[in-house]
Write an enzyme that holds these catalytic residues in place. Structure first.
Site, PDB file in Angstrom:
ATOM      1  N   TYR A  14       0.815  -1.221   0.000  1.00 20.60           N
ATOM      2  CA  TYR A  14       0.000   0.000   0.000  1.00 20.60           C
ATOM      3  C   TYR A  14       0.844   1.264   0.000  1.00 20.60           C
ATOM      4  O   TYR A  14       0.532   2.217   0.714  1.00 20.60           O
ATOM      5  CB  TYR A  14      -0.950  -0.003   1.213  1.00 20.60           C
ATOM      6  CG  TYR A  14      -1.989  -1.076   1.114  1.00 20.60           C
ATOM      7  CD1 TYR A  14      -2.939  -1.022   0.092  1.00 20.60           C
ATOM      8  CD2 TYR A  14      -2.012  -2.150   1.979  1.00 20.60           C
ATOM      9  CE1 TYR A  14      -3.894  -2.011  -0.037  1.00 20.60           C
ATOM     10  CE2 TYR A  14      -2.963  -3.146   1.846  1.00 20.60           C
ATOM     11  CZ  TYR A  14      -3.907  -3.070   0.840  1.00 20.60           C
ATOM     12  OH  TYR A  14      -4.836  -4.049   0.713  1.00 20.60           O
ATOM     13  N   TYR A 142     -13.665  -4.869   5.866  1.00 19.99           N
ATOM     14  CA  TYR A 142     -12.389  -5.271   5.243  1.00 19.99           C
ATOM     15  C   TYR A 142     -12.171  -6.748   5.547  1.00 19.99           C
ATOM     16  O   TYR A 142     -12.214  -7.163   6.706  1.00 19.99           O
ATOM     17  CB  TYR A 142     -11.214  -4.453   5.794  1.00 19.99           C
ATOM     18  CG  TYR A 142      -9.888  -4.956   5.276  1.00 19.99           C
ATOM     19  CD1 TYR A 142      -9.483  -4.651   3.979  1.00 19.99           C
ATOM     20  CD2 TYR A 142      -9.068  -5.780   6.043  1.00 19.99           C
ATOM     21  CE1 TYR A 142      -8.285  -5.149   3.474  1.00 19.99           C
ATOM     22  CE2 TYR A 142      -7.871  -6.280   5.550  1.00 19.99           C
ATOM     23  CZ  TYR A 142      -7.486  -5.952   4.269  1.00 19.99           C
ATOM     24  OH  TYR A 142      -6.311  -6.461   3.759  1.00 19.99           O
ATOM     25  N   ASP A 236     -15.897 -12.587  10.605  1.00 12.09           N
ATOM     26  CA  ASP A 236     -14.471 -12.383  10.366  1.00 12.09           C
ATOM     27  C   ASP A 236     -13.872 -11.829  11.660  1.00 12.09           C
ATOM     28  O   ASP A 236     -13.919 -10.629  11.913  1.00 12.09           O
ATOM     29  CB  ASP A 236     -14.301 -11.407   9.194  1.00 12.09           C
ATOM     30  CG  ASP A 236     -12.834 -11.109   8.879  1.00 12.09           C
ATOM     31  OD1 ASP A 236     -11.970 -11.521   9.684  1.00 12.09           O
ATOM     32  OD2 ASP A 236     -12.580 -10.474   7.844  1.00 12.09           O
ATOM     33  N   LYS A 265      -4.452 -13.122  12.608  1.00 10.24           N
ATOM     34  CA  LYS A 265      -3.702 -12.069  13.327  1.00 10.24           C
ATOM     35  C   LYS A 265      -3.093 -12.518  14.666  1.00 10.24           C
ATOM     36  O   LYS A 265      -1.954 -12.919  14.683  1.00 10.24           O
ATOM     37  CB  LYS A 265      -4.569 -10.827  13.460  1.00 10.24           C
ATOM     38  CG  LYS A 265      -4.834 -10.177  12.077  1.00 10.24           C
ATOM     39  CD  LYS A 265      -4.606  -8.706  12.060  1.00 10.24           C
ATOM     40  CE  LYS A 265      -4.397  -8.162  10.662  1.00 10.24           C
ATOM     41  NZ  LYS A 265      -5.637  -7.933   9.904  1.00 10.24           N
TER      42      LYS A 265
HETATM   43  C1  LIG Z   1      -6.075  -8.287   8.510  1.00 13.33           C
HETATM   44  C2  LIG Z   1      -7.442  -8.733   8.227  1.00 13.33           C
HETATM   45  C3  LIG Z   1      -7.732  -9.641   7.180  1.00 13.33           C
HETATM   46  C4  LIG Z   1      -6.666 -10.127   6.234  1.00 13.33           C
HETATM   47  O1  LIG Z   1      -5.681 -10.883   6.874  1.00 13.33           O
HETATM   48  P1  LIG Z   1      -4.267 -11.107   6.156  1.00 13.33           P
HETATM   49  O2  LIG Z   1      -3.540 -12.007   7.086  1.00 13.33           O
HETATM   50  O3  LIG Z   1      -3.639  -9.758   6.030  1.00 13.33           O
HETATM   51  O4  LIG Z   1      -4.546 -11.728   4.845  1.00 13.33           O
HETATM   52  C5  LIG Z   1      -9.031 -10.054   7.018  1.00 13.33           C
HETATM   53  N1  LIG Z   1     -10.008  -9.619   7.823  1.00 13.33           N
HETATM   54  C6  LIG Z   1      -9.777  -8.749   8.831  1.00 13.33           C
HETATM   55  C7  LIG Z   1     -10.910  -8.317   9.697  1.00 13.33           C
HETATM   56  C8  LIG Z   1      -8.491  -8.272   9.059  1.00 13.33           C
HETATM   57  O5  LIG Z   1      -8.267  -7.397  10.048  1.00 13.33           O
END
Ligand SMILES: *Cc1c(COP(=O)(O)O)cnc(C)c1O
Length: 418
Positions: A14, A142, A236, A265
């Site tokens: 980015y 996201y 998510d 994460k």
């Molecule tokens: C960071 C993130 C992703 C993507 O994860 P990556 O390991 O960067 O592919 C997907 N959903 C959420 C809510 C995120 O914070």
């Protein structure tokens, strides 16, 4: 000024490499600090994209990594399993609500979400539910950077606007946080509910969308709507999982069980890439049949990497043994108190906190680079984006370190706003 493009060979995420400033070089980490190659030490307000929940270089995480490295760093996961993955899957299932009990390992949040979407679409195919192949997601959301995930991220605010024409058309709605938005969502589902395989949402906090909060009641409403329209609910929790919002998983605050959940994460406490997509028993059972085409068609090379699983197990041990959720509560209290004065600074639109997330939202942020430079001068690692300055520190951060971070925000804002 040296720009990122003068950096040999590397391509940064980015970043407009032509104008982005030359990056700082990290050399070592410890606790809540990052030491740079030029000798400076920064207090980290972000915990490496909110992954390093126990701080950097925690001795028991390091020990688990070294022990596993000596025994078996990696082995393929096709037709072969191993104890670190068996243990981790069992422990995740035990921690998760309801009958979320089948764990599919991948190596990033984006891919965990891809797998969740594939599971949901194939669930309906296997069940013989015709025509359910659309995904419904929300403005401000996201879910990752891969093509299929870009198609369900916020199309305007998001980082993927350019790709619009190349992406599959999915369904986008506003979160039902107002009566008008609720009515619009109900109408949309009445019209198109039968085409939708899954509804996808980040519970309680839309992270990369700008740390936007919504209530547990909104989540309960989404659960009810999914139930009445036969839509799978995918949460998510790549950002919110593992204590960040004050409970181990954010969905616990709404007392709901999603059909599929994605974790990544903080899963390995910021040490190794690993992600998990966990399905309810009922979802998994839709894949059991004599038909080989009913199998889940996915399998990353580094799936369930033993090093990553071993450190994830060590991280869960730390959650069991150390008072992480109490630390999150203490961080919340302190951040709320110390960031509150920012509300009265000119140019500040909002101050909000949830769990170990602290946000100062500005009316506008024209020059994020100037703020980033100012934070470096303050000896802190804070990265404003969109219109927000946020803190997502390690849960082990000391009270003094946290005061240093909030103090830096107040000083930098006073100097740069108004
Ligand atoms: C960071 C993130 C992703 C993507 O994860 P990556 O390991 O960067 O592919 C997907 N959903 C959420 C809510 C995120 O914070």
């Amino acid at each position: 000024m040296n720009t990122a493009s003068t950096l040999p060979h590397l391509w940064l995420p980015y970043s407009q490499m032509h104008t982005a400033p030359f990056p700082v070089e990290a050399q070592a980490t410890s606790g809540s600090t990052i030491t740079l190659a030029d000798g400076r030490t920064l207090i980290d307000g972000i915990a490496s994209w909110w992954t390093a929940c126990h701080g950097y270089n925690h001795p028991s995480i390091r020990r688990a990594l070294i022990t596993q490295a000596e025994r078996m760093p990696h082995v393929m996961f096709g037709g072969m399993v191993h104890q670190p993955a068996i243990t981790l899957a069992q422990r995740l299932a035990a921690r998760l609500p309801g009958d979320l009990e089948r764990v599919f390992f991948t190596d990033s949040g984006s891919v965990a979400m891809e797998v969740a979407a594939k599971m949901a679409i194939q669930y309906h195919l296997n069940k013989g539910h015709a025509g359910r192949h659309k995904l419904l997601s929300f403005r401000g959301g996201y879910h990752g950077d891969t093509l299929a995930m870009m198609a369900i991220c916020d199309p305007e605010e998001g980082m993927h606007r350019l790709f619009g024409a190349a992406l599959p058309q999915q369904i986008l709605a506003d979160l039902p946080t107002t009566l008008a938005h609720s009515a619009a969502l109900e109408a949309l589902l009445a019209r198109q509910g039968h085409e939708i395989a899954a509804l996808i949402v980040e519970p309680l906090v839309q992270g990369a969308g700008g740390m936007l909060f919504h209530t547990a009641e909104t989540l309960r409403q989404l659960r009810r709507l999914c139930d009445s329209y036969g839509i799978l609910l995918i949460l998510d929790e790549v950002f919110t999982g593992f204590g960040r919002t004050g409970t181990f998983f954010a969905c616990e605050q709404a007392d709901i069980t999603p059909d599929i959940i994605a974790l990544s994460k903080a899963l390995t406490a910021g040490t190794m890439p690993l992600a998990a997509t966990v399905a309810r028993k009922t979802v998994f059972e839709a894949f059991l049949s004599d038909n080989p085409l009913h199998a889940l068609m996915h399998g990353p090379t580094f799936m369930a990497n033993p090093l990553a699983c071993a450190v994830a197990n060590a991280s869960l041990d730390l959650f069991d043994q150390e008072p992480r959720l109490e630390q999150v509560r203490a961080i919340h209290t302190q951040m709320t108190h110390e960031l509150e004065p920012c509300r009265h600074l000119p140019g500040v639109r909002d101050v909000r906190t949830l769990g170990a997330i602290g946000v100062v939202e500005l009316e506008r942020l024209d020059d994020p680079e100037a703020l980033k430079r100012a934070f470096l001068k303050e000896g802190v690692w804070i990265r404003p984006f969109r219109r927000i300055i946020y803190l997502t520190p390690a849960f082990t951060i000391t009270s003094d370190e946290l005061t240093h971070l909030t103090g830096a925000i107040k000083r930098v804002l006073k100097e740069h706003l108004g």
